[in-house]
Scaffold this active site. Structure first.
Site, PDB file in Angstrom:
ATOM      1  CG  HIS A 139     -23.786 -59.394 -78.722  1.00  0.00           C
ATOM      2  ND1 HIS A 139     -22.486 -59.463 -79.155  1.00  0.00           N
ATOM      3  CD2 HIS A 139     -23.728 -59.351 -77.360  1.00  0.00           C
ATOM      4  CE1 HIS A 139     -21.668 -59.452 -78.114  1.00  0.00           C
ATOM      5  NE2 HIS A 139     -22.399 -59.378 -77.014  1.00  0.00           N
ATOM      6  CG  ASP A 155     -26.510 -57.559 -70.194  1.00  0.00           C
ATOM      7  OD1 ASP A 155     -27.256 -57.411 -71.184  1.00  0.00           O
ATOM      8  OD2 ASP A 155     -26.879 -57.377 -69.018  1.00  0.00           O
ATOM      9  N   GLY A 157     -19.674 -59.236 -71.658  1.00  0.00           N
ATOM     10  CA  GLY A 157     -18.841 -59.508 -70.503  1.00  0.00           C
ATOM     11  C   GLY A 157     -19.425 -60.484 -69.511  1.00  0.00           C
ATOM     12  CB  VAL A 158     -22.763 -62.036 -69.136  1.00  0.00           C
ATOM     13  CG1 VAL A 158     -23.049 -62.917 -70.342  1.00  0.00           C
ATOM     14  CG2 VAL A 158     -23.532 -62.516 -67.907  1.00  0.00           C
ATOM     15  N   GLY A 159     -19.851 -63.645 -69.935  1.00  0.00           N
ATOM     16  CA  GLY A 159     -19.162 -64.935 -69.971  1.00  0.00           C
ATOM     17  C   GLY A 159     -19.627 -65.886 -71.052  1.00  0.00           C
ATOM     18  CE  LYS A 160     -22.684 -62.753 -75.292  1.00  0.00           C
ATOM     19  NZ  LYS A 160     -22.364 -61.686 -74.318  1.00  0.00           N
ATOM     20  CB  SER A 161     -16.530 -65.862 -75.612  1.00  0.00           C
ATOM     21  OG  SER A 161     -17.187 -65.036 -76.554  1.00  0.00           O
ATOM     22  CG  ASP A 178     -18.648 -60.650 -81.036  1.00  0.00           C
ATOM     23  OD1 ASP A 178     -18.848 -60.227 -79.894  1.00  0.00           O
ATOM     24  OD2 ASP A 178     -18.546 -59.908 -82.028  1.00  0.00           O
ATOM     25  CD  GLU A 203     -12.960 -60.027 -78.303  1.00  0.00           C
ATOM     26  OE1 GLU A 203     -12.461 -59.087 -77.644  1.00  0.00           O
ATOM     27  OE2 GLU A 203     -13.973 -59.890 -79.019  1.00  0.00           O
ATOM     28  NE  ARG A 244     -35.921 -72.024 -56.705  1.00  0.00           N
ATOM     29  CZ  ARG A 244     -35.835 -72.340 -55.419  1.00  0.00           C
ATOM     30  NH1 ARG A 244     -36.523 -71.652 -54.521  1.00  0.00           N
ATOM     31  NH2 ARG A 244     -35.071 -73.330 -55.024  1.00  0.00           N
TER      32      ARG A 244
END
Length: 310
Positions: A139, A155, A157-161, A178, A203, A244
């Site tokens: 994923h 995870d 909804g974290v903003g990958k797409s 996805d 998506e 860091r």
């Protein structure tokens, strides 16, 4: 799971032509290994692998000319097993009539090429190795950034797409969104591609499915890419601890191949596309021998030495 490969697929992707048995191109190939049946031509079948594509080159064809019709037909019939996907004859050589007869009896196609044995062997091995390799679905999003395959995970909804879309707008290329199908190309390389149903599609929450190739052109997509690094997006919390300096040495291991893995904190106001782009450029610089961390260490040691003298 590995794909199903038919002889027809081999013909279309490796510069082969059908010499005989065009009606049998639906035979299934189950292994990427290719046989050069030199010993079998002499009658030695103790270790014959009938489920492999059988490649006949100058050595095999020239040897066959020294055999009688009955001897060669007997050998050809032994080689033409029910499991044999196809015979391939290289270097533009003429196929012996005995092989044509035996192949027709066993309903096996005969393929030909003007390429040398070593060249067509490499082409078939590369194609079959990729198609028949075991696959693992991950994923995430795979983007080609400056020629590096960057696997972005995190995870839902974290903003990958959304980050990948911004990278595409900045001139980089989408490989998969996805879900990324990953297979092992060799002992050191993992290759990722999109499942057929998701090819070139992305998506975006609130927008829906978009066709990246249709919106941004053919230069915005790639069919596959070798995975060079993994950037894992994690939500920034006060308790979370992140490396860091970027030298933690974390890896993502798939099929026994280790890919460098870096955790990237996600927080409102951070431009993830620029950060990922910079991470890819920095990784590329390291692979070319330049390490910013070493430069920082050198500068620090120089400063300590100067202060010690004062």
């Amino acid at each position: 799971m590995a794909e199903v490969v038919k002889v027809q697929d081999l013909v279309e992707n490796t510069r082969l032509e059908v010499v005989a048995g065009s009606e049998y191109l639906d035979r299934v190939i189950t292994t990427g290994d290719i046989s050069r049946p030199g010993l079998e031509m002499t009658g030695y079948f103790s270790y014959y692998a009938p489920n492999r594509v059988q490649l006949l080159g100058i050595t095999e064809i020239s040897f066959s000319k020294r055999m009688s019709h009955d001897e060669l037909l007997m050998i050809a019939r032994k080689m033409a097993s029910e499991e044999t996907p196809a015979f391939v004859v290289s270097t533009g050589l003429n196929v012996p009539d005995e092989f044509i007869q035996a192949a027709e009896e066993a309903k096996i196609p005969i393929l030909g090429t003007k390429l040398t044995s070593s060249r067509i062997l490499a082409n078939m091995t590369y194609f079959l190795g990729g198609k028949l390799a075991q696959r693992q679905s991950v994923h995430g999003v795979l983007v080609d950034i400056y020629g590096l395959g960057v696997l972005i995970t995190g995870d839902s909804g974290v903003g990958k797409s959304e980050t990948a879309l911004e990278l595409v707008r900045r001139g980089h290329r989408l490989v998969a969104d996805d879900r990324v199908d990953i297979y092992q190309q060799d002992e050191e390389r993992l290759v990722g591609e999109a499942p057929a149903i998701l090819n070139h599609l992305m998506e975006i929450r609130g927008v829906g499915i978009i066709d990246v190739m249709n919106l941004y052109g053919a230069g915005a997509v790639r069919s596959h890419a070798t995975i060079s690094m993994n950037l894992h997006l994690e939500t920034w919390t006060p308790e979370a601890k992140f490396d860091r300096l970027g030298n933690a040495g974390d890896v993502l291991s798939i099929f026994g191949v280790d890919i460098p893995r870096f955790a990237v904190p996600v927080r409102t106001g951070r431009n993830l596309a620029i950060i990922i782009e910079a991470a890819a450029m920095n990784f590329r610089a390291k692979s070319m021998g330049y390490d910013a961390m070493k430069k920082f260490d050198n500068n620090l040691n120089k400063l300590i030495a100067e202060n010690s003298e004062n």
